[in-house]
Design a protein around this motif. Sequence first.
Motif, PDB file in Angstrom:
ATOM      1  N   ALA A 277       0.827  -1.203   0.000  1.00 54.32           N
ATOM      2  CA  ALA A 277       0.000   0.000   0.000  1.00 54.32           C
ATOM      3  C   ALA A 277       0.868   1.263   0.000  1.00 54.32           C
ATOM      4  O   ALA A 277       0.562   2.239  -0.691  1.00 54.32           O
ATOM      5  CB  ALA A 277      -0.928  -0.007   1.213  1.00 54.32           C
ATOM      6  N   THR A 278       1.963   1.235   0.773  1.00 49.77           N
ATOM      7  CA  THR A 278       2.858   2.398   0.818  1.00 49.77           C
ATOM      8  C   THR A 278       3.508   2.633  -0.535  1.00 49.77           C
ATOM      9  O   THR A 278       3.632   3.777  -0.991  1.00 49.77           O
ATOM     10  CB  THR A 278       3.942   2.183   1.885  1.00 49.77           C
ATOM     11  N   TYR A 279       3.925   1.555  -1.212  1.00 41.89           N
ATOM     12  CA  TYR A 279       4.533   1.676  -2.543  1.00 41.89           C
ATOM     13  C   TYR A 279       3.542   2.281  -3.542  1.00 41.89           C
ATOM     14  O   TYR A 279       3.888   3.189  -4.311  1.00 41.89           O
ATOM     15  CB  TYR A 279       4.998   0.300  -3.018  1.00 41.89           C
ATOM     16  N   LEU A 280       2.311   1.778  -3.526  1.00 48.36           N
ATOM     17  CA  LEU A 280       1.310   2.279  -4.459  1.00 48.36           C
ATOM     18  C   LEU A 280       0.965   3.735  -4.166  1.00 48.36           C
ATOM     19  O   LEU A 280       0.692   4.512  -5.078  1.00 48.36           O
ATOM     20  CB  LEU A 280       0.062   1.404  -4.392  1.00 48.36           C
ATOM     21  N   TRP A 281       0.968   4.092  -2.881  1.00 49.69           N
ATOM     22  CA  TRP A 281       0.703   5.486  -2.518  1.00 49.69           C
ATOM     23  C   TRP A 281       1.802   6.399  -3.062  1.00 49.69           C
ATOM     24  O   TRP A 281       1.510   7.462  -3.634  1.00 49.69           O
ATOM     25  CB  TRP A 281       0.581   5.638  -1.013  1.00 49.69           C
ATOM     26  N   ARG A 282       3.041   6.019  -2.863  1.00 50.14           N
ATOM     27  CA  ARG A 282       4.151   6.835  -3.354  1.00 50.14           C
ATOM     28  C   ARG A 282       4.098   6.964  -4.871  1.00 50.14           C
ATOM     29  O   ARG A 282       4.367   8.028  -5.428  1.00 50.14           O
ATOM     30  CB  ARG A 282       5.478   6.227  -2.911  1.00 50.14           C
ATOM     31  N   ARG A 283       3.739   5.881  -5.523  1.00 50.40           N
ATOM     32  CA  ARG A 283       3.642   5.903  -6.984  1.00 50.40           C
ATOM     33  C   ARG A 283       2.509   6.821  -7.435  1.00 50.40           C
ATOM     34  O   ARG A 283       2.668   7.599  -8.390  1.00 50.40           O
ATOM     35  CB  ARG A 283       3.408   4.481  -7.491  1.00 50.40           C
ATOM     36  N   ALA A 284       1.365   6.769  -6.739  1.00 50.44           N
ATOM     37  CA  ALA A 284       0.218   7.599  -7.106  1.00 50.44           C
ATOM     38  C   ALA A 284       0.507   9.073  -6.836  1.00 50.44           C
ATOM     39  O   ALA A 284       0.214   9.936  -7.679  1.00 50.44           O
ATOM     40  CB  ALA A 284      -1.018   7.150  -6.332  1.00 50.44           C
ATOM     41  N   SER A 285       1.083   9.379  -5.672  1.00 50.25           N
ATOM     42  CA  SER A 285       1.354  10.778  -5.345  1.00 50.25           C
ATOM     43  C   SER A 285       2.436  11.351  -6.256  1.00 50.25           C
ATOM     44  O   SER A 285       2.376  12.518  -6.648  1.00 50.25           O
ATOM     45  CB  SER A 285       1.765  10.916  -3.876  1.00 50.25           C
ATOM     46  N   SER A 286       3.418  10.524  -6.613  1.00 48.35           N
ATOM     47  CA  SER A 286       4.453  10.986  -7.537  1.00 48.35           C
ATOM     48  C   SER A 286       3.856  11.248  -8.914  1.00 48.35           C
ATOM     49  O   SER A 286       4.176  12.250  -9.566  1.00 48.35           O
ATOM     50  CB  SER A 286       5.566   9.938  -7.634  1.00 48.35           C
ATOM     51  N   GLY A 287       2.969  10.353  -9.363  1.00 50.28           N
ATOM     52  CA  GLY A 287       2.325  10.539 -10.658  1.00 50.28           C
ATOM     53  C   GLY A 287       1.444  11.769 -10.700  1.00 50.28           C
ATOM     54  O   GLY A 287       1.270  12.397 -11.748  1.00 50.28           O
ATOM     55  N   ALA A 288       0.905  12.142  -9.533  1.00 48.53           N
ATOM     56  CA  ALA A 288       0.052  13.325  -9.464  1.00 48.53           C
ATOM     57  C   ALA A 288       0.847  14.589  -9.187  1.00 48.53           C
ATOM     58  O   ALA A 288       0.288  15.687  -9.153  1.00 48.53           O
ATOM     59  CB  ALA A 288      -1.009  13.131  -8.376  1.00 48.53           C
ATOM     60  N   GLY A 289       2.165  14.437  -8.973  1.00 49.30           N
ATOM     61  CA  GLY A 289       3.016  15.588  -8.702  1.00 49.30           C
ATOM     62  C   GLY A 289       2.791  16.193  -7.333  1.00 49.30           C
ATOM     63  O   GLY A 289       2.922  17.412  -7.153  1.00 49.30           O
ATOM     64  N   ILE A 290       2.470  15.352  -6.348  1.00 44.79           N
ATOM     65  CA  ILE A 290       2.171  15.835  -5.004  1.00 44.79           C
ATOM     66  C   ILE A 290       3.252  15.370  -4.040  1.00 44.79           C
ATOM     67  O   ILE A 290       3.636  14.197  -4.045  1.00 44.79           O
ATOM     68  CB  ILE A 290       0.790  15.311  -4.525  1.00 44.79           C
ATOM     69  N   GLU A 291       3.747  16.284  -3.226  1.00 40.87           N
ATOM     70  CA  GLU A 291       4.764  15.951  -2.232  1.00 40.87           C
ATOM     71  C   GLU A 291       4.302  16.404  -0.840  1.00 40.87           C
ATOM     72  O   GLU A 291       3.510  17.331  -0.702  1.00 40.87           O
ATOM     73  CB  GLU A 291       6.096  16.644  -2.571  1.00 40.87           C
ATOM     74  N   GLY A 292       4.833  15.731   0.187  1.00 41.25           N
ATOM     75  CA  GLY A 292       4.576  16.144   1.565  1.00 41.25           C
ATOM     76  C   GLY A 292       3.243  15.696   2.137  1.00 41.25           C
ATOM     77  O   GLY A 292       2.869  16.110   3.235  1.00 41.25           O
ATOM     78  N   ILE A 293       2.508  14.855   1.417  1.00 37.49           N
ATOM     79  CA  ILE A 293       1.220  14.357   1.888  1.00 37.49           C
ATOM     80  C   ILE A 293       1.320  12.848   2.090  1.00 37.49           C
ATOM     81  O   ILE A 293       1.800  12.128   1.218  1.00 37.49           O
ATOM     82  CB  ILE A 293       0.089  14.674   0.886  1.00 37.49           C
ATOM     83  N   THR A 294       0.880  12.373   3.250  1.00 36.80           N
ATOM     84  CA  THR A 294       0.892  10.943   3.531  1.00 36.80           C
ATOM     85  C   THR A 294      -0.499  10.355   3.323  1.00 36.80           C
ATOM     86  O   THR A 294      -1.499  11.081   3.231  1.00 36.80           O
ATOM     87  CB  THR A 294       1.332  10.658   4.979  1.00 36.80           C
ATOM     88  N   LEU A 295      -0.542   9.035   3.271  1.00 33.95           N
ATOM     89  CA  LEU A 295      -1.827   8.359   3.107  1.00 33.95           C
ATOM     90  C   LEU A 295      -2.752   8.660   4.287  1.00 33.95           C
ATOM     91  O   LEU A 295      -3.961   8.823   4.124  1.00 33.95           O
ATOM     92  CB  LEU A 295      -1.596   6.854   2.971  1.00 33.95           C
TER      93      LEU A 295
END
Length: 372
Positions: A277-295
């Motif tokens: 879940a953490t890997y997929l979250w990082r991949r999704a947030s990176s794809g959306a260009g979002i930093e500094g936000i956690t699940l």
Amino acid sequence: MASISRRPDGIWRARYRDQEGREHSRHFGRKVDAQRWLDEVTAAILTGLYADPKAGKVTFASYYQGWSSRQVWVRSTRLSFDRAVETASFRALSIRSIRTSQIEAWVQQQVSDGLAPSTIGVRFQQVRSVFRAAIRDRVIAVDPCIGVRLPRKRRADAAMEIPSTDQVALLLGVRTRFRAFVALCAFAGLRRGEAAGVQVGDIDFLRRTLTVARQLQRADDGQMVAVPPKYGSERVVYLPGSLVEMLADHVARWCPGKDPARWLFSDSGTPWHDNRATYLWRRASSGAGIEGITLHDLRHFYASGLIAAGCDVVTVQRALGHASATTTLNTYAHLWPSAEDRTRAAASGLMATVLGLPADSLRTDETRLRSD
């Protein structure tokens, strides 16, 4: 029962029996010292500060093992306490010999290791509960944690990161099967382990509800196991229609079969573990260009939305699965309107009624005056 007697060698022997009938004795060169010791013991018994001197020789770790084995804890609580005790630098010392200075050194070491103040605070309270249990058992008389200062926590309004609606929209724009996972956290307030533990049968598509009945946790062998949610977190969440439709599409595409116990999020029937879940979250947030936000920040997004919509404390507590309303207030009190905000809004509505003007126009005028 206490007495003082003189031995043939001239040494004075003072002895007494405790509340359980066990005899204790000490030897002194002077009778006055023997009497003083008995007076101190008697006073301790009468004031409730008496502690068995023999029991106090057990180490902190040994006492914890015996005490923890009698506690009715869920697995996550036991693991959390175990980790706290393992970090205690004084765990091998006799519990009676531990001093406040040693507790302070332990806290300072955690600060030096870069642990968050909240983590240090939790560990401190867990260790302190062991000392308090020892006091109740008459193993020690005084809590060595008294007076220990902890690192200051950041204010909730300063530490909390709440994603914006635009950020959540970008995350949901990533069209993968992780999209429904993000939606459950953002629009149902589920924790990561709770979202991973959802089974298809937990969703009532007709009544638009979701029953949070379990969470997934990593076992000692690295496997994911289903356990009950955190204390007080079993709940029914009322879902918006759009989320129900999204979940229905997810089930139709990614969850074939008819077994209601099949996992909503899985790889070939195996539920997603925390790293997945953490890997997929990082991949999704990176794809959306979002930093500094956690699940977990999506849970704050959900809570802030409920509060902005006018939900009261108890409603938010039940929706989030907090054990008490106090927990909800400690976390989100800064998001509720203040008395000043409510007074100003009420006065604006009253004035609008008297003058026959829309309340929005008054608020616009107030904004204009503040900017002039």
